[in-house]
Design a protein around this motif. Structure first.
Motif, mmCIF file in Angstrom:
data_model
loop_
_atom_site.group_PDB
_atom_site.id
_atom_site.type_symbol
_atom_site.label_atom_id
_atom_site.label_comp_id
_atom_site.label_asym_id
_atom_site.label_seq_id
_atom_site.Cartn_x
_atom_site.Cartn_y
_atom_site.Cartn_z
ATOM 1 N N LEU A 122 0.834 -1.195 0.000
ATOM 2 C CA LEU A 122 0.000 0.000 0.000
ATOM 3 C C LEU A 122 0.880 1.261 0.000
ATOM 4 N N VAL A 123 1.945 1.233 0.775
ATOM 5 C CA VAL A 123 2.872 2.364 0.827
ATOM 6 C C VAL A 123 3.373 2.691 -0.579
ATOM 7 N N GLU A 124 3.813 1.674 -1.308
ATOM 8 C CA GLU A 124 4.357 1.910 -2.649
ATOM 9 C C GLU A 124 3.272 2.380 -3.621
ATOM 10 N N LEU A 125 2.064 1.824 -3.525
ATOM 11 C CA LEU A 125 0.977 2.283 -4.412
ATOM 12 C C LEU A 125 0.692 3.771 -4.204
ATOM 13 N N ILE A 126 0.644 4.189 -2.958
ATOM 14 C CA ILE A 126 0.397 5.601 -2.646
ATOM 15 C C ILE A 126 1.516 6.468 -3.226
ATOM 16 N N GLN A 127 2.749 6.044 -3.015
ATOM 17 C CA GLN A 127 3.888 6.828 -3.488
ATOM 18 C C GLN A 127 3.953 6.875 -5.009
ATOM 19 N N ILE A 128 3.610 5.777 -5.642
ATOM 20 C CA ILE A 128 3.598 5.730 -7.110
ATOM 21 C C ILE A 128 2.518 6.658 -7.657
ATOM 22 N N ARG A 129 1.320 6.609 -7.081
ATOM 23 C CA ARG A 129 0.232 7.441 -7.609
ATOM 24 C C ARG A 129 0.532 8.926 -7.423
ATOM 25 N N ALA A 130 1.006 9.324 -6.276
ATOM 26 C CA ALA A 130 1.343 10.735 -6.067
ATOM 27 C C ALA A 130 2.445 11.161 -7.041
ATOM 28 N N SER A 131 3.414 10.296 -7.251
ATOM 29 C CA SER A 131 4.509 10.621 -8.166
ATOM 30 C C SER A 131 4.020 10.751 -9.602
ATOM 31 N N HIS A 132 3.032 9.924 -9.989
ATOM 32 C CA HIS A 132 2.392 10.100 -11.307
ATOM 33 C C HIS A 132 1.805 11.500 -11.410
ATOM 34 N N LEU A 133 0.978 11.837 -10.428
ATOM 35 C CA LEU A 133 0.246 13.101 -10.464
ATOM 36 C C LEU A 133 1.169 14.312 -10.451
ATOM 37 N N ASN A 134 2.278 14.195 -9.734
ATOM 38 C CA ASN A 134 3.231 15.298 -9.638
ATOM 39 C C ASN A 134 4.264 15.267 -10.767
ATOM 40 N N ARG A 135 4.174 14.264 -11.608
ATOM 41 C CA ARG A 135 5.107 14.094 -12.738
ATOM 42 C C ARG A 135 6.547 14.049 -12.278
ATOM 43 N N CYS A 136 6.766 13.312 -11.200
ATOM 44 C CA CYS A 136 8.111 13.168 -10.648
ATOM 45 C C CYS A 136 8.711 11.847 -11.118
ATOM 46 N N ALA A 137 9.457 11.913 -12.208
ATOM 47 C CA ALA A 137 10.060 10.715 -12.792
ATOM 48 C C ALA A 137 11.055 10.065 -11.832
ATOM 49 N N TYR A 138 11.825 10.873 -11.106
ATOM 50 C CA TYR A 138 12.801 10.336 -10.157
ATOM 51 C C TYR A 138 12.102 9.444 -9.127
ATOM 52 N N CYS A 139 11.066 9.980 -8.478
ATOM 53 C CA CYS A 139 10.357 9.222 -7.442
ATOM 54 C C CYS A 139 9.570 8.053 -8.035
ATOM 55 N N LEU A 140 9.005 8.235 -9.208
ATOM 56 C CA LEU A 140 8.268 7.151 -9.856
ATOM 57 C C LEU A 140 9.203 5.981 -10.137
ATOM 58 N N HIS A 141 10.370 6.255 -10.662
ATOM 59 C CA HIS A 141 11.346 5.200 -10.933
ATOM 60 C C HIS A 141 11.763 4.518 -9.630
ATOM 61 N N LEU A 142 12.030 5.303 -8.612
ATOM 62 C CA LEU A 142 12.452 4.794 -7.317
ATOM 63 C C LEU A 142 11.387 3.864 -6.720
ATOM 64 N N HIS A 143 10.139 4.318 -6.700
ATOM 65 C CA HIS A 143 9.095 3.552 -6.005
ATOM 66 C C HIS A 143 8.551 2.388 -6.812
ATOM 67 N N THR A 144 8.576 2.463 -8.123
ATOM 68 C CA THR A 144 8.206 1.268 -8.893
ATOM 69 C C THR A 144 9.277 0.197 -8.706
ATOM 70 N N GLY A 145 10.534 0.622 -8.632
ATOM 71 C CA GLY A 145 11.612 -0.340 -8.356
ATOM 72 C C GLY A 145 11.462 -0.973 -6.985
ATOM 73 N N ASP A 146 11.155 -0.158 -5.972
ATOM 74 C CA ASP A 146 10.939 -0.683 -4.622
ATOM 75 C C ASP A 146 9.758 -1.649 -4.596
ATOM 76 N N ALA A 147 8.695 -1.300 -5.317
ATOM 77 C CA ALA A 147 7.508 -2.163 -5.358
ATOM 78 C C ALA A 147 7.843 -3.502 -6.001
#
Length: 158
Positions: free
Chosen positions: A41-66
């Motif tokens: 759930l933590v990673e899903l939340i972080q991935i969705r917020a990163s999508h919305l904020n268009r943060c490629a750095y965080c999206l890459h980081l959290h999809t990798g963690d997931a």
């Protein structure tokens, strides 16, 4: 344009080195926000917020963690379109994703009563507070990463 982005990233400050107390405080807040929450759930939340904020750095980081935590590629691909693919997510995950969207985009419509009520129905009060804290933490991380020109694929945590 790609070269401009690389130049900007190299010329921007290193937040962790320049503001170490604030950086450590943010790490502590992030760690506290995660406590007691399902790591998926933590990673899903972080991935969705990163999508919305268009943060490629965080999206890459959290999809990798997931992925490392065992999340399926199928679900990762569906996070951005979760409303059209609800069957991939539990009711709790859907409620958390909706709250993530509302809080992340709070300037648009606030946090609608229905979204909050659905989250409150799916999480006890302590969990809901943790989810809200996590949403606030990832939104802060997204803004730090975007403002300092973090480059996707350069996980500096290791």
């Amino acid at each position: 344009m790609a070269s401009d982005a690389g130049v900007a990233a190299r010329s921007r400050l290193d937040f962790g080195k320049t503001a170490p107390k604030a950086f450590r405080a943010l790490i502590g807040f992030d760690a506290a926000a995660r406590q007691g929450l399902d790591p998926a759930l933590v990673e899903l939340i972080q991935i969705r917020a990163s999508h919305l904020n268009r943060c490629a750095y965080c999206l890459h980081l959290h999809t990798g963690d997931a992925r490392k935590a065992g999340e399926s590629e199928e679900r990762l691909h569906m996070v951005a379109v979760w409303r059209e693919a609800r069957h991939f997510f539990t009711e709790r995950e859907q409620a958390a994703l909706a709250l993530t969207e509302a809080v992340t985009l709070v300037a648009d419509d606030g946090v609608p009563d229905g979204v909050y009520a659905e989250a409150a129905a799916r999480f006890d009060e302590q969990e809901l507070a943790q989810v809200l804290a996590l949403i606030c933490a990832i939104n802060t991380w997204n803004r730090v990463a975007l403002a300092t020109g973090k480059v996707a694929g350069t996980d500096e945590r290791r």
